[in-house]
Design a protein around this motif. Structure first.
Motif, PDB file in Angstrom:
ATOM      1  N   THR A 201       2.513   1.646  -3.467  1.00  0.00           N
ATOM      2  CA  THR A 201       1.524   2.057  -4.468  1.00  0.00           C
ATOM      3  C   THR A 201       1.138   3.520  -4.290  1.00  0.00           C
ATOM      4  O   THR A 201       1.018   4.278  -5.277  1.00  0.00           O
ATOM      5  CB  THR A 201       0.272   1.173  -4.372  1.00  0.00           C
ATOM      6  OG1 THR A 201       0.650  -0.201  -4.562  1.00  0.00           O
ATOM      7  CG2 THR A 201      -0.748   1.553  -5.425  1.00  0.00           C
ATOM      8  N   LYS A 202       0.962   3.938  -3.052  1.00  0.00           N
ATOM      9  CA  LYS A 202       0.590   5.329  -2.773  1.00  0.00           C
ATOM     10  C   LYS A 202       1.669   6.290  -3.247  1.00  0.00           C
ATOM     11  O   LYS A 202       1.371   7.336  -3.854  1.00  0.00           O
ATOM     12  CB  LYS A 202       0.353   5.504  -1.270  1.00  0.00           C
ATOM     13  CG  LYS A 202      -0.025   6.920  -0.866  1.00  0.00           C
ATOM     14  CD  LYS A 202      -0.212   7.027   0.643  1.00  0.00           C
ATOM     15  CE  LYS A 202      -0.523   8.472   1.049  1.00  0.00           C
ATOM     16  NZ  LYS A 202      -0.660   8.595   2.529  1.00  0.00           N
ATOM     17  N   ASN A 203       2.930   5.942  -3.000  1.00  0.00           N
ATOM     18  CA  ASN A 203       4.029   6.822  -3.407  1.00  0.00           C
ATOM     19  C   ASN A 203       4.212   6.835  -4.922  1.00  0.00           C
ATOM     20  O   ASN A 203       4.585   7.871  -5.493  1.00  0.00           O
ATOM     21  CB  ASN A 203       5.319   6.394  -2.708  1.00  0.00           C
ATOM     22  CG  ASN A 203       5.311   6.747  -1.233  1.00  0.00           C
ATOM     23  OD1 ASN A 203       4.721   7.754  -0.828  1.00  0.00           O
ATOM     24  ND2 ASN A 203       5.950   5.927  -0.415  1.00  0.00           N
TER      25      ASN A 203
ATOM     26  N   GLU B 267       1.726   6.514  -7.056  1.00  0.00           N
ATOM     27  CA  GLU B 267       0.626   7.372  -7.522  1.00  0.00           C
ATOM     28  C   GLU B 267       0.962   8.846  -7.329  1.00  0.00           C
ATOM     29  O   GLU B 267       0.635   9.685  -8.176  1.00  0.00           O
ATOM     30  CB  GLU B 267      -0.652   7.013  -6.764  1.00  0.00           C
ATOM     31  CG  GLU B 267      -1.237   5.647  -7.139  1.00  0.00           C
ATOM     32  CD  GLU B 267      -2.440   5.267  -6.289  1.00  0.00           C
ATOM     33  OE1 GLU B 267      -2.723   6.010  -5.315  1.00  0.00           O
ATOM     34  OE2 GLU B 267      -3.075   4.245  -6.596  1.00  0.00           O
ATOM     35  N   HIS B 268       1.638   9.154  -6.229  1.00  0.00           N
ATOM     36  CA  HIS B 268       2.042  10.544  -5.969  1.00  0.00           C
ATOM     37  C   HIS B 268       3.004  11.040  -7.054  1.00  0.00           C
ATOM     38  O   HIS B 268       2.869  12.171  -7.548  1.00  0.00           O
ATOM     39  CB  HIS B 268       2.704  10.626  -4.587  1.00  0.00           C
ATOM     40  CG  HIS B 268       3.359  11.945  -4.298  1.00  0.00           C
ATOM     41  ND1 HIS B 268       2.643  13.128  -4.180  1.00  0.00           N
ATOM     42  CD2 HIS B 268       4.681  12.277  -4.112  1.00  0.00           C
ATOM     43  CE1 HIS B 268       3.484  14.123  -3.934  1.00  0.00           C
ATOM     44  NE2 HIS B 268       4.720  13.634  -3.898  1.00  0.00           N
TER      45      HIS B 268
ATOM     46  N   ARG C  20       0.835  -1.204   0.000  1.00  0.00           N
ATOM     47  CA  ARG C  20       0.000   0.000   0.000  1.00  0.00           C
ATOM     48  C   ARG C  20       0.872   1.258   0.000  1.00  0.00           C
ATOM     49  O   ARG C  20       0.597   2.215  -0.731  1.00  0.00           O
ATOM     50  CB  ARG C  20      -0.912  -0.007   1.223  1.00  0.00           C
ATOM     51  CG  ARG C  20      -1.931   1.127   1.236  1.00  0.00           C
ATOM     52  CD  ARG C  20      -2.610   1.256   2.577  1.00  0.00           C
ATOM     53  NE  ARG C  20      -1.665   1.694   3.599  1.00  0.00           N
ATOM     54  CZ  ARG C  20      -1.278   2.963   3.757  1.00  0.00           C
ATOM     55  NH1 ARG C  20      -1.748   3.904   2.944  1.00  0.00           N
ATOM     56  NH2 ARG C  20      -0.427   3.290   4.695  1.00  0.00           N
TER      57      ARG C  20
END
Length: 374
Positions: free
Chosen positions: A35-37, A39-40, A32
């Motif tokens: 994936t979040k980084n 997307e950033h 998670r």
């Protein structure tokens, strides 16, 4: 019924992870965060009207590299090495972003603060507040027998030693060029290091009416080495590591670094032989230790190699005049049975008896990277 089957499969998977000492929830959380980084980073680029193509490891190929004006490796140092391996254009920059800085050091990536504030990095790039760093890379030539120029991609699959050896054998049958009379330039460049050595221990099977037993014995790597076109020297060791300035901070450093305890014991012996008046305090020992270890490191931009012979065997037949040192060129002739030449831990080439590798640095292969202040 389908939901129950999914839950059952998840339970089995969690149990399997637990047996390996891993935790499903922990792995899911790491995924998670990564994936979040990612997307950033992607959203930051698109907000600046930059066209982005997001590709997974398996889809990253030469066609993708040709499409891009710049390559951003989102992951850790391993991802950066994989991204760099397919970039042969000296003008195409490769930028590493550490997407899980709590679990990864990220020596080859931008400073950690840009993981969560990538727009700041973009603004510095736009305003020219950075420096290009041209990281030198190793090129490799293969010739002779006992080789196969078709590589095994270790990024694609986690192979056991036996599977790794079988993959090379399968590749040999697919490509019949078992002998190359002229030096053949391999289509990869090494950013960190090249390692050469036996890939398997020797195995002896004893079969009878009883169940088969398999015994493993250590097999040393047997080869000949020539440094800077000097005389050939027979070697037996645990393998040979050849690195760049970038790689001097990685595996090579850990192979060669010395500990405080060893320095203290050496200084004590020196004092006993020469009656030296040395104050063997912690400060001196630490200073000598640091001085030696720092001598193993050099700039990624320096066009020279550093070779390390791991655990050399010295006797009447085999010698080791230099266990480590800087060089412009290193040549190795294999006398191994089941050896490989591994580039940056991700690409493996068969390297058996009769194979000759010439390893050197050509400044045309330098990788264009970015240095940003923290």
């Amino acid at each position: 019924m389908q939901t129950e089957n999914i839950l059952h499969q998840k339970h089995l998977f969690c149990s399997w992870l637990a047996l390996k000492g891993s935790n499903y929830s922990g792995l899911l959380e790491r995924h998670r965060i990564h994936t979040k980084n990612v997307e950033h980073i992607v959203n930051s680029l698109r907000n600046e009207k930059i066209e982005v193509q997001l590709v997974k490891r398996r889809d990253y190929d030469e066609e993708t590299v040709r499409w891009a004006d710049a390559v951003i490796a989102a992951g850790g140092d391993g991802t950066m090495l994989l991204a760099a391996s397919k970039v042969l254009d000296q003008l195409k920059p490769v930028i590493g972003i550490n997407t899980d800085p709590d679990r990864s050091e990220g020596h080859l990536c931008l400073p950690v603060r840009y993981t969560h504030s990538f727009p700041d990095a973009l603004q510095k790039l736009y305003s020219g507040e950075f420096r290009w760093q041209w990281r030198q890379r190793i090129r490799l030539y293969l010739e002779g027998t006992g080789i196969n120029p078709v590589p095994v991609d270790l990024h694609e699959q986690q192979l056991s030693q036996e599977q790794h050896s079988r993959a090379h054998v399968n590749g040999r049958f697919q490509d019949q060029r078992s002998q190359i009379s002229e030096p053949h330039l391999l289509p990869v460049r090494s950013l960190n290091e090249v390692f050469i050595g036996e890939s398997l221990s020797s195995r002896v099977n004893y079969k009878s009416c009883k169940p088969s037993f398999k015994f493993s014995l250590h097999r040393a790597s047997y080869y000949e080495i020539s440094v800077d076109d000097g005389p050939w020297e027979k070697q037996k060791s645990s393998g040979l590591n050849i690195c760049t300035g970038t790689g001097s901070k990685a595996w090579s450093f850990n192979i060669n670094k010395i500990a405080n305890q060893a320095v203290e014991e050496i200084l004590k012996i020196a004092k006993s032989y020469e009656n030296l008046k040395l104050p063997l305090n912690k400060e001196l020992i630490q200073k000598v230790t640091n001085g030696y270890n720092e001598s193993l490191l050099y700039s990624p931009e320096e066009p020279r190699l550093f070779f390390s012979i791991r655990e050399p065997i010295s006797n009447r037949v085999f010698s080791s005049s230099r266990q480590r040192g800087f060089a412009s060129k290193v040549c190795i002739r294999s006398r191994c049975w089941d050896a490989c030449m591994v580039v940056d831990g991700g690409t493996s080439f068969e390297f058996n008896d009769g194979a000759i590798a010439s390893i050197l640095i050509n400044t045309e292969d330098a990788l264009r990277t970015v240095l940003l202040e923290d």
